[in-house]
Design an enzyme around this catalytic site. Sequence first.
Site, mmCIF file in Angstrom:
data_model
loop_
_atom_site.group_PDB
_atom_site.id
_atom_site.type_symbol
_atom_site.label_atom_id
_atom_site.label_comp_id
_atom_site.label_asym_id
_atom_site.label_seq_id
_atom_site.Cartn_x
_atom_site.Cartn_y
_atom_site.Cartn_z
ATOM 1 C CE LYS A 161 -3.607 -2.353 2.460
ATOM 2 N NZ LYS A 161 -4.240 -2.500 3.371
ATOM 3 C CG ASN A 198 -6.484 2.077 -3.422
ATOM 4 O OD1 ASN A 198 -6.969 1.284 -4.212
ATOM 5 N ND2 ASN A 198 -6.395 1.433 -2.341
ATOM 6 C CB ALA A 250 -8.619 -9.843 -3.562
ATOM 7 C CE LYS A 286 -10.790 0.434 -7.072
ATOM 8 N NZ LYS A 286 -9.670 -0.620 -7.596
ATOM 9 C CG ASN A 346 -9.793 2.874 -4.592
ATOM 10 O OD1 ASN A 346 -10.662 2.270 -4.019
ATOM 11 N ND2 ASN A 346 -8.317 3.044 -5.036
ATOM 12 C CD GLU A 390 -3.853 2.513 0.513
ATOM 13 O OE1 GLU A 390 -2.786 2.469 -0.426
ATOM 14 O OE2 GLU A 390 -4.391 1.761 -0.025
#
Length: 296
Positions: free
Chosen positions: A75, A101, A127, A178, A182, A259
């Site tokens: 990450k 990300n 996942a 995306k 997120n 994050e």
Amino acid sequence: MSENPSIAILGPGAIGTTVAAALHAVGRTPALYGRTAHEHLALHIDGDCIVVPGPVRIDPVEIRETFDLVFVAVKSTQVAVAAPLLSALCDATTVVCVLQNGLEQTALVAPHLHGGPVLPSVVWFPAQREPDASVWLRGKARLTLPDAPGSRLVLEALQGTWCSVDVVTDFTSVAWRKLLQNAVAGLMVLTNRRAGMFSRSDISELALAYLRECLAVARADGAILGDEVAQAIVDQFADSPPDLGTSILADRQAGRPLEWDSRNGVVQRYARARGIPTPISDLIVPLLAAASDGPG
């Protein structure tokens, strides 16, 4: 590049395990590296369990050879800690594909490399890490890459696997699409709830307003995204299994750093650089930062 390129995966979490299992299933078993030693990795998919032989190695001093292709699946909050391993795995010709990300993958990873190509990516699969450290893949696996040097090697490495790869010329729009998904998932951290919460009308209205705010910033950065995107993302969450989580929620529940900057703070930063007001971000970002970093 050789016909059988050497492949390593750095970061055998949910995303890294998924890609490792896809490669192993077609006879291209990658070398595994991470912060925690494991004898093997396990992925549950469609009622089956794929076991990827290890071990997961943790000591950069033991790395004697570099690799043709390295998938970086740590990450954004873990890049600095993983930097010694990353640097040891790569030379000036290594293609590094970042499975992470955010919009700033290249800027985060490149300083720890030796000048080889860095490929950002967009990861499109749910996942989920299980309590026994195995991973449950709850949908189809797909990656999107920019049309850039190194993409061909990733395409060849994953050819014939159940992890499909798209290469696009307008990567900016895909990456922002995306990121919006997120960003709104950050609301799950603040409520400590999973996707089922989006069935509430008040939450869906808040999510829609936040996404429209983020969409304005995305367009200012060059993303070509229509007005319908915000509603489509809210509908996607509302239609998901109610128990579906997200990695940032899992990190919050485990007491790990979040994050928040790469998923939410980046929208606020980009907006301020362009003079775009973001009142919802200005509320959400400090709350996520405090949930991650404290004090208290």
